[in-house]
Design a protein around this motif. Sequence first.
Motif, PDB file in Angstrom:
ATOM      1  N   PRO A  31       0.794  -1.506  -0.028  1.00 35.68           N
ATOM      2  CA  PRO A  31      -0.139  -0.057  -0.016  1.00 35.68           C
ATOM      3  C   PRO A  31       0.747   1.393   0.193  1.00 35.68           C
ATOM      4  O   PRO A  31       2.171   1.590   0.172  1.00 35.68           O
ATOM      5  CB  PRO A  31      -0.912   0.265   1.046  1.00 35.68           C
ATOM      6  CG  PRO A  31      -0.032  -0.640   2.051  1.00 35.68           C
ATOM      7  CD  PRO A  31       0.665  -1.991   1.077  1.00 35.68           C
ATOM      8  N   LEU A  33       2.180   3.561   2.033  1.00 37.72           N
ATOM      9  CA  LEU A  33       2.645   3.892   2.680  1.00 37.72           C
ATOM     10  C   LEU A  33       3.010   5.270   3.929  1.00 37.72           C
ATOM     11  O   LEU A  33       2.806   5.838   4.640  1.00 37.72           O
ATOM     12  CB  LEU A  33       3.939   2.980   3.732  1.00 37.72           C
ATOM     13  CG  LEU A  33       3.996   1.771   2.684  1.00 37.72           C
ATOM     14  CD1 LEU A  33       5.470   0.938   3.695  1.00 37.72           C
ATOM     15  CD2 LEU A  33       2.360   1.315   3.321  1.00 37.72           C
ATOM     16  N   GLU A  38      -3.385   7.947   5.680  1.00 33.58           N
ATOM     17  CA  GLU A  38      -2.575   6.775   6.161  1.00 33.58           C
ATOM     18  C   GLU A  38      -2.683   6.794   7.700  1.00 33.58           C
ATOM     19  O   GLU A  38      -2.646   6.315   8.799  1.00 33.58           O
ATOM     20  CB  GLU A  38      -2.341   5.714   5.466  1.00 33.58           C
ATOM     21  CG  GLU A  38      -2.653   4.939   4.339  1.00 33.58           C
ATOM     22  CD  GLU A  38      -1.732   4.388   3.293  1.00 33.58           C
ATOM     23  OE1 GLU A  38      -1.079   4.554   3.346  1.00 33.58           O
ATOM     24  OE2 GLU A  38      -1.969   3.438   3.304  1.00 33.58           O
ATOM     25  N   SER A  41      -4.806   8.177  10.002  1.00 40.53           N
ATOM     26  CA  SER A  41      -5.540   7.082   9.934  1.00 40.53           C
ATOM     27  C   SER A  41      -4.701   5.500  11.810  1.00 40.53           C
ATOM     28  O   SER A  41      -6.178   4.698  11.222  1.00 40.53           O
ATOM     29  CB  SER A  41      -6.247   5.960   9.065  1.00 40.53           C
ATOM     30  OG  SER A  41      -5.028   5.110   8.340  1.00 40.53           O
ATOM     31  N   GLY A  42      -4.012   5.887  11.274  1.00 36.14           N
ATOM     32  CA  GLY A  42      -2.911   4.392  12.036  1.00 36.14           C
ATOM     33  C   GLY A  42      -2.463   3.542  11.184  1.00 36.14           C
ATOM     34  O   GLY A  42      -2.052   3.264  11.948  1.00 36.14           O
ATOM     35  N   ASN A  43      -2.542   3.639   9.914  1.00 35.28           N
ATOM     36  CA  ASN A  43      -2.447   2.276   9.375  1.00 35.28           C
ATOM     37  C   ASN A  43      -1.059   2.888   8.406  1.00 35.28           C
ATOM     38  O   ASN A  43      -0.930   2.929   7.692  1.00 35.28           O
ATOM     39  CB  ASN A  43      -4.205   2.451   7.615  1.00 35.28           C
ATOM     40  CG  ASN A  43      -3.784   1.634   7.699  1.00 35.28           C
ATOM     41  OD1 ASN A  43      -3.236   0.686   8.043  1.00 35.28           O
ATOM     42  ND2 ASN A  43      -4.055   0.962   6.138  1.00 35.28           N
ATOM     43  N   LEU A  44      -0.097   3.076   9.398  1.00 37.01           N
ATOM     44  CA  LEU A  44       0.957   3.254   8.783  1.00 37.01           C
ATOM     45  C   LEU A  44       1.524   1.715   9.256  1.00 37.01           C
ATOM     46  O   LEU A  44       1.758   0.787  10.027  1.00 37.01           O
ATOM     47  CB  LEU A  44       1.688   3.891   9.346  1.00 37.01           C
ATOM     48  CG  LEU A  44       2.003   5.692   9.161  1.00 37.01           C
ATOM     49  CD1 LEU A  44       2.377   6.278   9.950  1.00 37.01           C
ATOM     50  CD2 LEU A  44       1.386   5.721   7.541  1.00 37.01           C
ATOM     51  N   ARG A  45       2.741   1.468   7.894  1.00 36.92           N
ATOM     52  CA  ARG A  45       3.731   0.317   8.007  1.00 36.92           C
ATOM     53  C   ARG A  45       5.105   0.053   8.413  1.00 36.92           C
ATOM     54  O   ARG A  45       5.573   0.989   7.580  1.00 36.92           O
ATOM     55  CB  ARG A  45       2.621  -1.325   7.028  1.00 36.92           C
ATOM     56  CG  ARG A  45       1.478  -1.447   7.329  1.00 36.92           C
ATOM     57  CD  ARG A  45       1.130  -2.533   6.504  1.00 36.92           C
ATOM     58  NE  ARG A  45       0.326  -3.109   7.068  1.00 36.92           N
ATOM     59  CZ  ARG A  45      -0.722  -3.853   7.341  1.00 36.92           C
ATOM     60  NH1 ARG A  45       0.363  -4.566   8.680  1.00 36.92           N
ATOM     61  NH2 ARG A  45      -1.790  -4.486   7.317  1.00 36.92           N
ATOM     62  N   SER A  50       7.107  -4.141   6.936  1.00 45.22           N
ATOM     63  CA  SER A  50       5.761  -4.085   6.872  1.00 45.22           C
ATOM     64  C   SER A  50       5.130  -4.582   8.233  1.00 45.22           C
ATOM     65  O   SER A  50       3.186  -4.578   8.271  1.00 45.22           O
ATOM     66  CB  SER A  50       5.228  -5.209   6.090  1.00 45.22           C
ATOM     67  OG  SER A  50       3.564  -4.634   5.389  1.00 45.22           O
ATOM     68  N   THR A  52       2.600  -2.882  11.474  1.00 46.58           N
ATOM     69  CA  THR A  52       1.635  -2.252  11.469  1.00 46.58           C
ATOM     70  C   THR A  52       2.512  -1.038  12.628  1.00 46.58           C
ATOM     71  O   THR A  52       2.980  -1.820  13.929  1.00 46.58           O
ATOM     72  CB  THR A  52       0.478  -2.442  12.426  1.00 46.58           C
ATOM     73  OG1 THR A  52      -0.742  -2.807  10.992  1.00 46.58           O
ATOM     74  CG2 THR A  52      -1.049  -1.086  12.569  1.00 46.58           C
ATOM     75  N   GLU A  84       7.260   8.453   8.463  1.00 44.20           N
ATOM     76  CA  GLU A  84       6.285   9.367   7.721  1.00 44.20           C
ATOM     77  C   GLU A  84       5.908  10.721   7.790  1.00 44.20           C
ATOM     78  O   GLU A  84       6.447  11.240   9.051  1.00 44.20           O
ATOM     79  CB  GLU A  84       5.101   8.507   8.323  1.00 44.20           C
ATOM     80  CG  GLU A  84       6.019   7.111   7.983  1.00 44.20           C
ATOM     81  CD  GLU A  84       5.442   6.387   6.759  1.00 44.20           C
ATOM     82  OE1 GLU A  84       4.829   7.194   5.844  1.00 44.20           O
ATOM     83  OE2 GLU A  84       5.880   5.319   6.533  1.00 44.20           O
TER      84      GLU A  84
END
Length: 298
Positions: A31, A33, A38, A41-45, A50, A52, A84
């Motif tokens: 995705p 990243l 993201e 939303s906290g959808n970081l990897r 990979s 979360t 990030e």
Amino acid sequence: MVAEFLAKNDPSHVQFLGRVSGGRTIVWWYPDLGSRKEMMSGNLRCMFCSQTLGGPSRTRRPVSFLGDTYRFFRCHRCKGFSLEPHIPERAQEAMYGTAYLDDGPAACSDAGDPAKFAEFIDWLRARPALRGATLLDYGCGDRPQTLKAAKELGMNAIGVEFDKEVRALASAYADCPVVSPEFFSNHPETVDIAFLGDVVEHVSDPRQLLHDLRSILSQDGVIYVQGPLEGARTLLHFFVSLSAYIKPDVVNSIPPYHVSLATRKSIVELAHSVDLRIDQLTVTEAQWPSPTLGEALA
């Protein structure tokens, strides 16, 4: 797929070899990243494994560059750090180029020093059977000693660099083709050895890069990587972490050249994520690019 790892610790430097010995290529989907959506939303990897990621780390300072703020997130699984959101293309263009070679971090100032990648060059010289093989140096810099040595050893050499001016300087220096990442992606060719010298820490998706390089390796081809382990537990890094923790309002204004900070475990996870098996991993001390204690506590 087999990989040998040679690594150095930060103040550390990693060198690893990935050797193809058959088997199928595994295709991964990654995705985006680095999007702010993201991030919200906290959808970081993690860039290495990979996993979360949780919240921003309090042991690494945020970075401000061109009006944007970037933060390091530490992975609870592999202990590596990921910056990030991802650095946008406009910022990369501002960061890299001939000015980076003159004014960038200390690691750049000795880019043409034969001693910088001496272990890799010695590794090439110890293998006369490589004569006629093709070496790719991805992120070769303006004075690629690796490509020059490969030519002297009777190998075919090709470099990849981001900036047009740097490509021209590198091509003239090593007397071999040096192309852009985009050109290389659109015109891939089989290589026997892919070298990443101090590159992984600059790349927002190192797993994808290694996957792409793996896909163009010849049978029994090798990926050889060297770079800092700036997330390793060392006395210097303890003071870096302590300084960030007790001075949470201080924001780093140095351009975010390094977007990931590796540990030994994160390098292992990175290799495994692209189906590379580790045969050898060594960690050795290096004086650069570590700051002085005063710089670390500033």
